[in-house]
Design an enzyme around this catalytic site. Structure first.
Site, PDB file in Angstrom:
ATOM      1  N   ARG A   1       0.879  -1.265  -0.024  1.00 53.68           N
ATOM      2  CA  ARG A   1       0.005  -0.086  -0.010  1.00 53.68           C
ATOM      3  C   ARG A   1       0.925   1.129  -0.110  1.00 53.68           C
ATOM      4  O   ARG A   1       1.784   1.280   0.820  1.00 53.68           O
ATOM      5  CB  ARG A   1      -1.018  -0.077   1.171  1.00 53.68           C
ATOM      6  CG  ARG A   1      -1.828   1.142   1.434  1.00 53.68           C
ATOM      7  CD  ARG A   1      -2.602   0.813   2.705  1.00 53.68           C
ATOM      8  NE  ARG A   1      -1.838   1.806   3.628  1.00 53.68           N
ATOM      9  CZ  ARG A   1      -2.564   2.452   4.684  1.00 53.68           C
ATOM     10  NH1 ARG A   1      -3.831   2.141   4.957  1.00 53.68           N
ATOM     11  NH2 ARG A   1      -1.902   3.465   5.401  1.00 53.68           N
TER      12      ARG A   1
ATOM     13  N   TRP B   1     -12.037  11.664   8.534  1.00 54.35           N
ATOM     14  CA  TRP B   1     -10.563  11.416   8.748  1.00 54.35           C
ATOM     15  C   TRP B   1     -10.316  10.263   7.696  1.00 54.35           C
ATOM     16  O   TRP B   1     -10.941   9.249   7.665  1.00 54.35           O
ATOM     17  CB  TRP B   1     -10.270  11.509  10.002  1.00 54.35           C
ATOM     18  CG  TRP B   1      -8.888  10.841  10.354  1.00 54.35           C
ATOM     19  CD1 TRP B   1      -7.846  11.535  10.161  1.00 54.35           C
ATOM     20  CD2 TRP B   1      -8.408   9.615  10.620  1.00 54.35           C
ATOM     21  NE1 TRP B   1      -6.641  10.874  10.219  1.00 54.35           N
ATOM     22  CE2 TRP B   1      -6.960   9.787  10.681  1.00 54.35           C
ATOM     23  CE3 TRP B   1      -8.984   8.519  10.695  1.00 54.35           C
ATOM     24  CZ2 TRP B   1      -6.328   8.678  10.726  1.00 54.35           C
ATOM     25  CZ3 TRP B   1      -8.268   7.160  10.842  1.00 54.35           C
ATOM     26  CH2 TRP B   1      -6.743   7.160  10.942  1.00 54.35           C
TER      27      TRP B   1
ATOM     28  N   ARG C   1     -13.742  -5.229   2.920  1.00 56.01           N
ATOM     29  CA  ARG C   1     -12.391  -5.345   3.964  1.00 56.01           C
ATOM     30  C   ARG C   1     -12.977  -5.257   5.481  1.00 56.01           C
ATOM     31  O   ARG C   1     -12.196  -5.211   6.512  1.00 56.01           O
ATOM     32  CB  ARG C   1     -11.662  -3.864   3.819  1.00 56.01           C
ATOM     33  CG  ARG C   1     -10.878  -3.783   2.553  1.00 56.01           C
ATOM     34  CD  ARG C   1      -9.964  -2.661   2.611  1.00 56.01           C
ATOM     35  NE  ARG C   1      -9.500  -1.935   3.700  1.00 56.01           N
ATOM     36  CZ  ARG C   1      -8.390  -2.546   4.313  1.00 56.01           C
ATOM     37  NH1 ARG C   1      -8.112  -3.743   4.102  1.00 56.01           N
ATOM     38  NH2 ARG C   1      -7.934  -2.022   5.382  1.00 56.01           N
TER      39      ARG C   1
ATOM     40  N   GLU D   1     -13.400  -1.443   6.134  1.00 55.16           N
ATOM     41  CA  GLU D   1     -13.102  -1.727   7.449  1.00 55.16           C
ATOM     42  C   GLU D   1     -13.609  -1.077   8.623  1.00 55.16           C
ATOM     43  O   GLU D   1     -13.698  -1.477   9.660  1.00 55.16           O
ATOM     44  CB  GLU D   1     -11.704  -1.024   7.243  1.00 55.16           C
ATOM     45  CG  GLU D   1     -11.462   0.497   7.305  1.00 55.16           C
ATOM     46  CD  GLU D   1     -10.316   0.938   7.331  1.00 55.16           C
ATOM     47  OE1 GLU D   1      -9.401   0.543   6.353  1.00 55.16           O
ATOM     48  OE2 GLU D   1      -9.785   2.114   8.083  1.00 55.16           O
TER      49      GLU D   1
ATOM     50  N   TYR E   1      -3.193  11.491   4.722  1.00 53.77           N
ATOM     51  CA  TYR E   1      -3.563  10.174   5.465  1.00 53.77           C
ATOM     52  C   TYR E   1      -2.043   9.022   5.462  1.00 53.77           C
ATOM     53  O   TYR E   1      -1.728   9.061   4.398  1.00 53.77           O
ATOM     54  CB  TYR E   1      -4.811   9.600   5.244  1.00 53.77           C
ATOM     55  CG  TYR E   1      -4.846   8.244   5.631  1.00 53.77           C
ATOM     56  CD1 TYR E   1      -5.165   8.055   7.028  1.00 53.77           C
ATOM     57  CD2 TYR E   1      -4.520   7.451   4.815  1.00 53.77           C
ATOM     58  CE1 TYR E   1      -5.251   6.547   7.506  1.00 53.77           C
ATOM     59  CE2 TYR E   1      -4.706   5.793   5.333  1.00 53.77           C
ATOM     60  CZ  TYR E   1      -4.958   5.512   6.620  1.00 53.77           C
ATOM     61  OH  TYR E   1      -4.741   4.323   6.942  1.00 53.77           O
TER      62      TYR E   1
ATOM     63  N   GLU F   1      -9.040   1.995  -2.102  1.00 51.30           N
ATOM     64  CA  GLU F   1      -9.589   1.428  -0.707  1.00 51.30           C
ATOM     65  C   GLU F   1     -10.371   2.802  -0.236  1.00 51.30           C
ATOM     66  O   GLU F   1     -10.026   3.804  -0.392  1.00 51.30           O
ATOM     67  CB  GLU F   1      -8.750   1.324   0.144  1.00 51.30           C
ATOM     68  CG  GLU F   1      -9.154   0.776   1.483  1.00 51.30           C
ATOM     69  CD  GLU F   1      -8.014   0.497   2.818  1.00 51.30           C
ATOM     70  OE1 GLU F   1      -6.974  -0.044   2.084  1.00 51.30           O
ATOM     71  OE2 GLU F   1      -8.174   0.448   3.805  1.00 51.30           O
TER      72      GLU F   1
ATOM     73  N   ASP G   1      -4.994   3.691  -0.223  1.00 48.74           N
ATOM     74  CA  ASP G   1      -6.114   3.974   0.781  1.00 48.74           C
ATOM     75  C   ASP G   1      -6.454   5.504   0.685  1.00 48.74           C
ATOM     76  O   ASP G   1      -5.879   6.432   0.972  1.00 48.74           O
ATOM     77  CB  ASP G   1      -5.699   3.826   2.176  1.00 48.74           C
ATOM     78  CG  ASP G   1      -6.956   3.562   3.202  1.00 48.74           C
ATOM     79  OD1 ASP G   1      -7.931   4.177   3.103  1.00 48.74           O
ATOM     80  OD2 ASP G   1      -6.767   3.008   4.097  1.00 48.74           O
TER      81      ASP G   1
ATOM     82  N   GLU H   1      -4.387  -7.265   4.879  1.00 56.65           N
ATOM     83  CA  GLU H   1      -3.542  -6.588   5.437  1.00 56.65           C
ATOM     84  C   GLU H   1      -2.670  -6.804   6.706  1.00 56.65           C
ATOM     85  O   GLU H   1      -3.124  -7.485   7.463  1.00 56.65           O
ATOM     86  CB  GLU H   1      -4.538  -5.185   5.935  1.00 56.65           C
ATOM     87  CG  GLU H   1      -3.680  -3.953   6.303  1.00 56.65           C
ATOM     88  CD  GLU H   1      -4.399  -2.815   6.722  1.00 56.65           C
ATOM     89  OE1 GLU H   1      -5.598  -2.956   6.732  1.00 56.65           O
ATOM     90  OE2 GLU H   1      -4.182  -1.623   6.499  1.00 56.65           O
TER      91      GLU H   1
ATOM     92  N   HIS I   1      -9.021   6.589   2.207  1.00 59.73           N
ATOM     93  CA  HIS I   1      -9.661   6.948   3.634  1.00 59.73           C
ATOM     94  C   HIS I   1     -10.767   7.885   3.737  1.00 59.73           C
ATOM     95  O   HIS I   1     -10.902   9.006   4.288  1.00 59.73           O
ATOM     96  CB  HIS I   1      -8.399   7.374   4.544  1.00 59.73           C
ATOM     97  CG  HIS I   1      -8.530   6.781   5.715  1.00 59.73           C
ATOM     98  ND1 HIS I   1      -8.864   7.341   6.986  1.00 59.73           N
ATOM     99  CD2 HIS I   1      -7.946   5.503   6.237  1.00 59.73           C
ATOM    100  CE1 HIS I   1      -8.708   6.472   7.819  1.00 59.73           C
ATOM    101  NE2 HIS I   1      -8.264   5.210   7.458  1.00 59.73           N
TER     102      HIS I   1
END
Ligand code: EZ4
Ligand code: CO
Length: 406
Positions: free
Chosen positions: A151, A406, A287, A266, A163, A240, A214, A343, A216
């Site tokens: 990643r 975030w 995820r 996630e 991030y 992601e 990612d 991951e 995020h």
């Protein structure tokens, strides 16, 4: 000794070896025990109280062998269904019971789940940098360690807090504030920078390395669609959390515009968080994790459902999931047909002083090991040396001060 699977004790252990973890330890009348992870980053004590006050009293005297019935008891029986606190608590119970049952059977958990579907579990590592050159060095280090999938995240010029980048020389570990740290974000700067980043990585490392990224949750659906399109030529393994997924239909728009594979989930805690995403084939990887989505029992259900639609798993495996969670995830990963990738963010040395594990890493793959159960144990004496420390994840604001994701 005669098997007696009645639960006689259930103990909640909160410890902070480098970061906070919530562990549930269940003991049966014949002296066996199993452990499960209930860590919810930044909200740890809510799960601990949920377990201590509302779950443990109902566990005493129950038959530990009745895993599905116990899952239903705490899910349906609570009347109030789903939610991250409830589902992390149920997961802690569920994983402890699977650990117990596998120990009772004298086999590693993956055998009880049907045996292995592959040689090992392909994992991806995190590379990050304060600049593109710094990132390239981080990628090179991980390639040397044998990782085949990485990643990539880097600081974005003009954005103070991108991030996925560590502070100073420390590895990226976001839950670092006694109160939430405030970060600043600019989507336009990020979108302009990303193709440059991917181009640099492909130029140096070629196309054999699987690259992940990612987002995020920071983009709108149309911004995410644009990013996916602008990165198509770099052949990502996945993009992601391109956009938040409370509105599952948001992914339809992204899907209509790009062939970049999409991963999300996630923060999901239930199969209902991804029902449409999966059934409408709006994502490629789900995820959800054992700890945050109701344990092995519920994750197996999510994975089986995803398999019907050609969606593969790619479970969250950050350091805010304890080694217990990683152990359980690896047994699941090994035993399901539609595993995609796992991951892997290695835990701090202090964390490994408290949690010992049978799982191991070599050449880009992990294996859960052959110890009976899930193979992860907690050293309670060591755990007691590290009392809980309040720590929050950051919050994120746009340059004009608007609170963002975030
Ligand atoms: O930022 O687990 O893909 N991994 C991630 C994680 C999350 C943290 C939040 O607690 O997005 O690193
Ligand atoms: Co993520």
């Amino acid at each position: 000794m005669k098997a007696d699977s009645r639960i006689v004790e259930a103990k909640v252990i909160v410890t902070c070896p480098a970061r906070n973890f919530v562990t549930l330890k269940i003991t049966t009348a014949d002296g066996l025990h199993g452990i499960g992870d209930g860590t919810l980053n930044g909200r740890e004590l809510a799960v601990a109280a949920y377990l201590r006050e509302h779950v443990v009293p109902c566990l005493i005297g129950r038959d530990a062998d009745r895993i599905e019935d116990t899952w239903q008891y705490f899910y349906r029986g609570a009347y109030w269904r789903r939610g991250p606190v409830t589902m992390a608590a149920i997961a802690a119970v569920d994983v402890a019971l699977w650990d117990l049952k596998a120990k009772r059977a004298g086999m590693p958990l993956y055998q009880l789940l049907g045996g292995r579907c592959r040689e090992g579990v392909t994992v991806y590592a995190h590379a990050g940098g304060h600049s593109i050159d710094d990132l390239l060095e981080s990628v090179a280090k991980h390639v040397e360690l044998g990782y085949k999938a990485i990643r990539v995240q880097a600081a974005v010029p003009g954005v103070p807090d991108a991030y996925g980048v560590g502070h100073g020389t420390k590895p990226y570990e976001p839950a670092d504030g006694d109160l939430p740290r405030e970060e600043t974000w600019s989507t336009p700067k990020y979108l302009r920078f990303m193709p440059k980043l991917m181009d640099a990585v492909r130029t140096r490392f070629g196309f054999d390395l699987a690259l992940l990224h990612d987002g995020h949750h920071r983009l709108t659906p149309i911004e995410a669609a644009g990013l996916g399109k602008s990165l198509e030529e770099y052949g990502l393994f996945w993009l992601e959390d391109a956009t938040p997924a409370e509105n599952q239909g948001a992914f339809r728009l992204i899907r209509q515009h790009t062939t970049t594979p999409l991963a999300v989930g996630e923060v999901f805690n239930s199969i209902f968080d991804c029902q449409r995403l999966i059934a409408e084939q709006l994502i490629d990887y789900i995820r959800a994790s054992v700890t945050h989505a109701g344990g092995i029992t519920h994750m197996r259900r999510i994975a089986s459902f995803a398999d019907l639609y050609g969606v593969r798993t790619g479970s969250h495996g950050a350091t805010d999931l304890s080694p217990v969670s990683m152990g359980a995830a690896l047994h699941l990963d090994l035993s399901i047909p539609n595993f995609g990738i796992q991951e892997h963010m290695p835990h701090a040395a202090l964390t490994e002083e408290v949690f010992t594990h049978a799982y191991s890493y070599a050449q880009g793959m992990m294996h859960p090991g052959e110890a009976p159960g899930h193979g992860v144990e907690i050293d309670e004496t060591a755990a007691a040396r590290f009392p809980y420390k309040r720590s929050y994840l950051p919050v994120c604001r746009l340059e004009d001060g608007t609170l963002h994701n975030w």
